[in-house]
Design an enzyme around this catalytic site. Structure first.
Site, PDB file in Angstrom:
ATOM      1  N   ASP A   1      12.821   0.265 -18.604  1.00 43.50           N
ATOM      2  CA  ASP A   1      12.568   1.005 -17.373  1.00 43.50           C
ATOM      3  C   ASP A   1      13.840   1.144 -16.547  1.00 43.50           C
ATOM      4  O   ASP A   1      14.172   2.239 -16.071  1.00 43.50           O
ATOM      5  CB  ASP A   1      11.486   0.286 -16.558  1.00 43.50           C
ATOM      6  CG  ASP A   1      11.069   1.080 -15.327  1.00 43.50           C
ATOM      7  OD1 ASP A   1      10.301   2.045 -15.489  1.00 43.50           O
ATOM      8  OD2 ASP A   1      11.511   0.739 -14.209  1.00 43.50           O
TER       9      ASP A   1
ATOM     10  N   SER B   1       3.192   3.853  -2.858  1.00 41.04           N
ATOM     11  CA  SER B   1       2.835   4.817  -3.895  1.00 41.04           C
ATOM     12  C   SER B   1       1.817   4.253  -4.875  1.00 41.04           C
ATOM     13  O   SER B   1       0.759   4.836  -5.101  1.00 41.04           O
ATOM     14  CB  SER B   1       4.091   5.260  -4.650  1.00 41.04           C
ATOM     15  OG  SER B   1       3.754   6.068  -5.759  1.00 41.04           O
TER      16      SER B   1
ATOM     17  N   GLU C   1      15.894   4.710 -15.759  1.00 39.79           N
ATOM     18  CA  GLU C   1      16.196   5.143 -14.395  1.00 39.79           C
ATOM     19  C   GLU C   1      17.691   5.375 -14.205  1.00 39.79           C
ATOM     20  O   GLU C   1      18.106   6.384 -13.615  1.00 39.79           O
ATOM     21  CB  GLU C   1      15.723   4.074 -13.409  1.00 39.79           C
ATOM     22  CG  GLU C   1      14.220   3.928 -13.317  1.00 39.79           C
ATOM     23  CD  GLU C   1      13.799   2.677 -12.572  1.00 39.79           C
ATOM     24  OE1 GLU C   1      12.593   2.522 -12.326  1.00 39.79           O
ATOM     25  OE2 GLU C   1      14.670   1.842 -12.254  1.00 39.79           O
TER      26      GLU C   1
ATOM     27  N   TYR D   1       0.839  -1.198   0.000  1.00 38.41           N
ATOM     28  CA  TYR D   1       0.000   0.000   0.000  1.00 38.41           C
ATOM     29  C   TYR D   1       0.873   1.247   0.000  1.00 38.41           C
ATOM     30  O   TYR D   1       0.655   2.200   0.729  1.00 38.41           O
ATOM     31  CB  TYR D   1      -0.938  -0.008   1.210  1.00 38.41           C
ATOM     32  CG  TYR D   1      -2.179   0.838   1.037  1.00 38.41           C
ATOM     33  CD1 TYR D   1      -3.199   0.434   0.186  1.00 38.41           C
ATOM     34  CD2 TYR D   1      -2.335   2.042   1.728  1.00 38.41           C
ATOM     35  CE1 TYR D   1      -4.348   1.203   0.031  1.00 38.41           C
ATOM     36  CE2 TYR D   1      -3.480   2.817   1.588  1.00 38.41           C
ATOM     37  CZ  TYR D   1      -4.478   2.388   0.731  1.00 38.41           C
ATOM     38  OH  TYR D   1      -5.621   3.149   0.579  1.00 38.41           O
TER      39      TYR D   1
ATOM     40  N   HIS E   1       5.492  -3.871 -12.553  1.00 41.31           N
ATOM     41  CA  HIS E   1       6.853  -3.760 -13.101  1.00 41.31           C
ATOM     42  C   HIS E   1       7.341  -5.179 -13.286  1.00 41.31           C
ATOM     43  O   HIS E   1       7.098  -6.049 -12.452  1.00 41.31           O
ATOM     44  CB  HIS E   1       7.752  -2.981 -12.144  1.00 41.31           C
ATOM     45  CG  HIS E   1       9.185  -2.866 -12.581  1.00 41.31           C
ATOM     46  ND1 HIS E   1       9.540  -2.631 -13.888  1.00 41.31           N
ATOM     47  CD2 HIS E   1      10.350  -2.962 -11.885  1.00 41.31           C
ATOM     48  CE1 HIS E   1      10.871  -2.574 -13.977  1.00 41.31           C
ATOM     49  NE2 HIS E   1      11.377  -2.778 -12.770  1.00 41.31           N
TER      50      HIS E   1
END
Length: 345
Positions: free
Chosen positions: A191, A27, A195, A25, A108
């Site tokens: 991804d 972001s 980053e 729980y 992801h």
């Protein structure tokens, strides 16, 4: 070109009557859980009851149960804990209850692509990855809009995995904006590269090197902070709104000429060569193995790196200057106060 799906492509009833368990729980977890609930789906949140996040979830009106109980009850189990914990969460809480016909979801692809989670062959395995932080996903949804997401199917045992995944994307609001088809390999590797090479690693290093160059040349740290960090948001906002052309249209001719003639001298072919090495390490799994090993060893090196960065002069100067900025959100001000405590300790 990627295939893009919208509201008209989704079947909102595909998951009606099914229970969706959100494990985590943070972001993304808080946003996806609330959006799905408000879209009319049955959602439970799997958290240890004593966790502060469990208290927040209950305050948000969510049904909270222990993680193993959530996995047991659910038709769809969506894992939104940090990448480094997902393997352990799967083994302890999910695997015993991942029976044939269930759906395993992630946002992801790290754990599936690098096999820290190896699901059985008799379940659907899907990914719905919003391309925004969770707080933005939630806020935009409540405004009647949505943020784009990526969708990928790793296993389609039911023959309806794509339909289910697109329904989930509809539930969090993403079909309002557009859902792009991808696969676990492409999403995970691109991804991580973004980053490391550009958005986080590349950008923060560029900012620090610019700051250090000005300070070493005798310019005031406060001035260097504004020029190399603070004004970054102004430029990024313009790029976000309309690409590089929009940014170049909005800045002065002097700035644009400096951009076009000097940028490649700072970030040129040598940088591209380093980027290719970073991408190769991601593609080979070398970075994933390093990160997994780091966590097995208790994250000692990670903690050292974090602590070192907090002591960088740009953070010390920035904490002081942000304290003067009354327009910053309250959460940011709190972060500034914490930073001041760290640097003054």
């Amino acid at each position: 070109m990627a295939t893009i799906f919208y509201e008209r492509d989704a079947n909102p009833n595909a998951l009606k009557g099914k229970t969706i368990a959100i494990l985590g729980y943070g972001s993304q977890g808080h946003a996806q859980a609330q959006n799905l609930r408000d879209s009319g789906y049955k959602v439970i949140v799997g958290l240890e009851p004593e966790r502060q996040s469990a208290q927040q979830a209950r305050a948000d009106g969510m049904v909270v149960v222990a993680p193993d109980e959530a996995a047991k009850r659910a038709d769809w189990i969506h894992v939104l804990t940090p990448d480094e914990t997902q393997g352990a969460v799967y083994q302890q809480y999910i695997k015993p209850y991942l029976h044939p016909g269930k759906i395993l979801g992630v946002s992801h692809g790290f754990s599936i692509h690098f096999k820290t989670i190896v699901p059985p062959n008799d379940v659907d395995v899907v990914m719905i990855a919003p391309k925004s932080p969770g707080h933005l996903l939630r806020r935009v949804y409540t405004e009647g809009r949505g943020v784009p997401s990526l969708i990928a199917i790793q296993q389609d045992t039911s023959g309806r995995a794509h339909e289910y995944a697109l329904c989930y994307a509809h539930g969090i609001g993403s079909t309002r904006a557009g859902v792009l088809q991808t696969n676990f390999k492409e999403e995970t590797e691109s991804d991580l590269f973004g980053e490391q090479a550009v958005l986080c690693g590349g950008l923060t290093s560029l900012i620090k090197k610019g700051f250090e160059t000005l300070v070493e040349a005798g310019y005031a740290p406060e001035i260097a902070y504004f020029e190399c960090l603070h004004e970054m948001k102004l430029i990024v906002d313009l790029i976000y709104e309309g690409g590089l052309d929009r940014m170049r249209y909005s800045i002065s001719n002097t700035a644009e000429y400096g951009d076009l003639t000097r940028g490649e001298k700072v970030v040129g072919d040598e940088t591209r060569t380093s980027m290719k090495k970073i991408l190769a390490d991601i593609q080979s799994g070398r970075f994933a193995r390093e990160w997994i090993e780091e966590n097995k060893n208790g994250g000692t090196n990670f903690a050292v790196l974090r602590a070192k960065e907090k002591q960088h002069p740009i953070e010390i100067v920035g904490a002081k200057l942000r304290g003067m900025m009354s327009w910053l959100p309250r959460e940011t001000k709190k972060s500034t106060e914490t930073q001041n405590q760290v640097v003054n300790a």
